[in-house]
Scaffold this motif. Structure first.
Motif, PDB file in Angstrom:
ATOM      1  N   LYS A  23      24.270  39.554 -32.368  1.00 16.86           N
ATOM      2  CA  LYS A  23      24.716  38.243 -31.902  1.00 16.86           C
ATOM      3  C   LYS A  23      25.130  37.339 -33.058  1.00 16.86           C
ATOM      4  N   PHE A  24      24.484  37.516 -34.201  1.00 14.89           N
ATOM      5  CA  PHE A  24      24.817  36.693 -35.364  1.00 14.89           C
ATOM      6  C   PHE A  24      26.159  37.120 -35.962  1.00 14.89           C
ATOM      7  N   GLY A  25      26.522  38.387 -35.704  1.00 16.87           N
ATOM      8  CA  GLY A  25      27.780  38.887 -36.248  1.00 16.87           C
ATOM      9  C   GLY A  25      27.621  39.841 -37.411  1.00 16.87           C
ATOM     10  N   LEU A  26      26.416  40.364 -37.591  1.00 19.02           N
ATOM     11  CA  LEU A  26      26.228  41.347 -38.653  1.00 19.02           C
ATOM     12  C   LEU A  26      27.004  42.614 -38.306  1.00 19.02           C
ATOM     13  N   THR A  27      27.480  43.297 -39.335  1.00 17.47           N
ATOM     14  CA  THR A  27      28.196  44.549 -39.110  1.00 17.47           C
ATOM     15  C   THR A  27      27.192  45.647 -38.786  1.00 17.47           C
ATOM     16  N   GLN A  28      27.688  46.729 -38.232  1.00 19.19           N
ATOM     17  CA  GLN A  28      26.809  47.859 -37.931  1.00 19.19           C
ATOM     18  C   GLN A  28      26.180  48.409 -39.210  1.00 19.19           C
ATOM     19  N   GLU A  29      26.939  48.377 -40.280  1.00 20.58           N
ATOM     20  CA  GLU A  29      26.402  48.850 -41.567  1.00 20.58           C
ATOM     21  C   GLU A  29      25.219  47.991 -42.003  1.00 20.58           C
ATOM     22  N   GLN A  30      25.344  46.674 -41.806  1.00 17.37           N
ATOM     23  CA  GLN A  30      24.241  45.789 -42.155  1.00 17.37           C
ATOM     24  C   GLN A  30      23.039  46.009 -41.245  1.00 17.37           C
ATOM     25  N   ILE A  31      23.299  46.146 -39.962  1.00 18.93           N
ATOM     26  CA  ILE A  31      22.209  46.368 -39.012  1.00 18.93           C
ATOM     27  C   ILE A  31      21.474  47.670 -39.320  1.00 18.93           C
ATOM     28  N   ASN A  32      22.209  48.660 -39.744  1.00 18.07           N
ATOM     29  CA  ASN A  32      21.591  49.949 -40.070  1.00 18.07           C
ATOM     30  C   ASN A  32      20.585  49.846 -41.227  1.00 18.07           C
ATOM     31  N   LEU A  33      20.700  48.791 -42.025  1.00 17.94           N
ATOM     32  CA  LEU A  33      19.750  48.617 -43.130  1.00 17.94           C
ATOM     33  C   LEU A  33      18.329  48.359 -42.623  1.00 17.94           C
ATOM     34  N   TYR A  34      18.224  47.791 -41.418  1.00 12.41           N
ATOM     35  CA  TYR A  34      16.869  47.513 -40.906  1.00 12.41           C
ATOM     36  C   TYR A  34      16.563  48.171 -39.562  1.00 12.41           C
ATOM     37  N   ALA A  35      17.579  48.722 -38.901  1.00 16.62           N
ATOM     38  CA  ALA A  35      17.363  49.369 -37.604  1.00 16.62           C
ATOM     39  C   ALA A  35      16.804  50.767 -37.823  1.00 16.62           C
ATOM     40  N   LYS A  36      15.581  50.786 -38.319  1.00 21.72           N
ATOM     41  CA  LYS A  36      14.916  52.055 -38.614  1.00 21.72           C
ATOM     42  C   LYS A  36      13.502  52.003 -38.053  1.00 21.72           C
ATOM     43  N   PRO A  37      13.066  53.070 -37.412  1.00 21.50           N
ATOM     44  CA  PRO A  37      11.754  53.047 -36.756  1.00 21.50           C
ATOM     45  C   PRO A  37      10.585  52.841 -37.713  1.00 21.50           C
ATOM     46  N   GLU A  38      10.785  53.106 -39.009  1.00 23.29           N
ATOM     47  CA  GLU A  38       9.678  52.922 -39.961  1.00 23.29           C
ATOM     48  C   GLU A  38       9.380  51.456 -40.251  1.00 23.29           C
ATOM     49  N   PHE A  39      10.286  50.567 -39.870  1.00 26.98           N
ATOM     50  CA  PHE A  39      10.053  49.137 -40.026  1.00 26.98           C
ATOM     51  C   PHE A  39       9.484  48.570 -38.733  1.00 26.98           C
ATOM     52  N   ASN A  40       8.423  47.753 -38.849  1.00 30.11           N
ATOM     53  CA  ASN A  40       7.941  47.066 -37.652  1.00 30.11           C
ATOM     54  C   ASN A  40       8.815  45.839 -37.389  1.00 30.11           C
ATOM     55  N   GLN A  41       8.549  45.156 -36.301  1.00 32.92           N
ATOM     56  CA  GLN A  41       9.400  44.029 -35.910  1.00 32.92           C
ATOM     57  C   GLN A  41       9.452  42.938 -36.972  1.00 32.92           C
ATOM     58  N   LYS A  42       8.294  42.616 -37.603  1.00 30.10           N
ATOM     59  CA  LYS A  42       8.272  41.557 -38.612  1.00 30.10           C
ATOM     60  C   LYS A  42       9.065  41.959 -39.848  1.00 30.10           C
ATOM     61  N   GLN A  43       8.965  43.208 -40.252  1.00 27.96           N
ATOM     62  CA  GLN A  43       9.751  43.675 -41.399  1.00 27.96           C
ATOM     63  C   GLN A  43      11.248  43.611 -41.076  1.00 27.96           C
ATOM     64  N   MET A  44      11.616  44.060 -39.866  1.00 26.53           N
ATOM     65  CA  MET A  44      13.022  43.974 -39.439  1.00 26.53           C
ATOM     66  C   MET A  44      13.512  42.528 -39.497  1.00 26.53           C
ATOM     67  N   GLU A  45      12.672  41.615 -39.060  1.00 31.11           N
ATOM     68  CA  GLU A  45      13.062  40.203 -39.018  1.00 31.11           C
ATOM     69  C   GLU A  45      13.374  39.678 -40.418  1.00 31.11           C
ATOM     70  N   VAL A  46      12.537  40.021 -41.391  1.00 32.87           N
ATOM     71  CA  VAL A  46      12.748  39.515 -42.746  1.00 32.87           C
ATOM     72  C   VAL A  46      14.023  40.097 -43.354  1.00 32.87           C
ATOM     73  N   ILE A  47      14.279  41.363 -43.089  1.00 30.82           N
ATOM     74  CA  ILE A  47      15.517  41.975 -43.595  1.00 30.82           C
ATOM     75  C   ILE A  47      16.729  41.325 -42.926  1.00 30.82           C
ATOM     76  N   ARG A  48      16.649  41.160 -41.603  1.00 29.88           N
ATOM     77  CA  ARG A  48      17.752  40.506 -40.879  1.00 29.88           C
ATOM     78  C   ARG A  48      18.003  39.098 -41.403  1.00 29.88           C
ATOM     79  N   GLN A  49      16.947  38.350 -41.636  1.00 33.80           N
ATOM     80  CA  GLN A  49      17.114  36.983 -42.138  1.00 33.80           C
ATOM     81  C   GLN A  49      17.796  36.974 -43.499  1.00 33.80           C
ATOM     82  N   GLY A  50      17.454  37.938 -44.340  1.00 32.20           N
ATOM     83  CA  GLY A  50      18.120  38.026 -45.643  1.00 32.20           C
ATOM     84  C   GLY A  50      19.612  38.267 -45.499  1.00 32.20           C
ATOM     85  N   LEU A  51      19.982  39.169 -44.591  1.00 31.50           N
ATOM     86  CA  LEU A  51      21.397  39.444 -44.347  1.00 31.50           C
ATOM     87  C   LEU A  51      22.111  38.204 -43.815  1.00 31.50           C
ATOM     88  N   GLU A  52      21.457  37.501 -42.913  1.00 33.76           N
ATOM     89  CA  GLU A  52      22.068  36.295 -42.338  1.00 33.76           C
ATOM     90  C   GLU A  52      22.208  35.179 -43.363  1.00 33.76           C
TER      91      GLU A  52
END
Length: 320
Positions: A23-52
């Motif tokens: 929704k923010f407009g991140l590319t699929q390549e950027q999303i792939n940096l955190y869309a990994k099952p080894e990251f929990n939701q909070k870890q995903m959030e921090v990575i996403r916030q950095g990209l944004e």
């Protein structure tokens, strides 16, 4: 559809993070940096916030590592967003060496423009985050190397104790006074009460009386406040008894402000508990005389009986 299938296996919260990135407009390549099952939701959030926030792929990859918990990731993200260089960040971006709180204290030093040499004085795993804070504050406040070394002893002082010693140096107390309260057997709260006593002008005898209280810092506080308010040694001695709770001490100290010492002595007895003493204070507040309060000042009366007798005396006053 293919992209949707990629989120299968993620929890609802993990999926929400992926959706937020889209929704923010991140590319699929950027999303792939955190869309990994080894990251929990909070870890995903921090990575996403950095990209944004516009961090580069290289910066994101410094902390997009499941070995970092979300707190550690957040500190590294904040560090990049604050303009710190990788050379600074790599000092503390070590997941098995520093926890998130320690990492934040090291970051804070760099963020406040301390030199690398200064930060390295406390960027050591043997210091917990409060100990790091005490050393950082000492450096920032311009304490001498000798002053900081006096308390930067993790095997002797914990973080709360170090902070109290730092406050003593900051207040310009002399070394004799600091050495007196910087006793590793005193917890941080007791050190704080003794330090404040010195800062507020208590003499050595008064400080020693405070220090004689072994465990309850709230009792020490009541004794300290009594001296600071101008009560005499004789008056403070009425309640400087560890058999009194700090609440009983507070009541006696309050009564000494308005009643003659000899009258207060009548009620300042360990035979009475706090609730009984409270009935004495209420009686005086409601305008009863010393003699009237004495009528129900009997340790054999529980506080309910005292309350009833107090109310009967007040009723008799009104009828007259």
């Amino acid at each position: 559809m293919r992209n949707e299938l990629k989120v299968l296996g993620f929890s609802l919260n993990q999926r929400a993070e992926i959706t937020k990135g889209k929704k923010f407009g991140l590319t699929q390549e950027q999303i792939n940096l955190y869309a990994k099952p080894e990251f929990n939701q909070k870890q995903m959030e921090v990575i996403r916030q950095g990209l944004e926030q516009g961090l580069s792929r290289e910066q994101i990859l410094v902390y997009a590592n499941p070995k970092f918990d979300s707190k550690q990731m957040e500190v590294i993200r904040l560090s990049f967003e604050s303009g710190l260089t990788y050379n600074n960040i790599k000092i503390y971006a070590r997941p098995n060496v520093f926890d998130g709180n320690q990492m934040y204290k090291i970051f804070k030093g760099f963020d406040e423009m301390l030199s690398t040499e200064q930060v390295m004085l406390y960027a050591k795993p043997e210091y917990d985050f409060l100990q790091m804070e005490a050393i950082r504050l000492g450096i920032k406040s311009g304490l001498s190397k000798e002053q900081i070394e006096f308390y930067a002893q993790p095997e002797v002082f914990n973080g709360e104790q170090m902070l109290e010693i730092y406050e003593g140096f900051k207040s310009k107390l002399n070394l004799e006074k600091i050495k007196f309260f910087a006793n590793h057997e005193y917890n941080g709260e007791k050190m704080k009460e003794l330090r404040k006593g010195f800062e507020n002008g208590l003499n050595w005898d008064q400080i020693r009386l405070c220090a004689s209280i072994k465990t309850d810092f709230l009792q020490i506080r009541e004794i300290r406040k009594g001296f600071e308010e101008g009560l005499s040694w004789e008056q403070v001695a009425l309640y400087a008894n560890t058999k009194f709770s700090y609440m009983q001490m507070n009541l006696i100290r309050t009564l000494l402000k308005t009643l003659p010492t000899e009258q207060v002595r009548t009620f300042a007895k360990t035979d009475y508990n706090y609730l009984q003493m409270l009935e004495f204070e209420k009686g005086f507040e409601q305008g009863l005389t010393f003699e009237q309060v004495k009528e129900y000042a009997n340790p054999e009366y529980n506080f309910v009986n005292m309350m009833l007798r107090r109310k009967m005396i007040l009723l008799g006053k009104k009828e007259k």
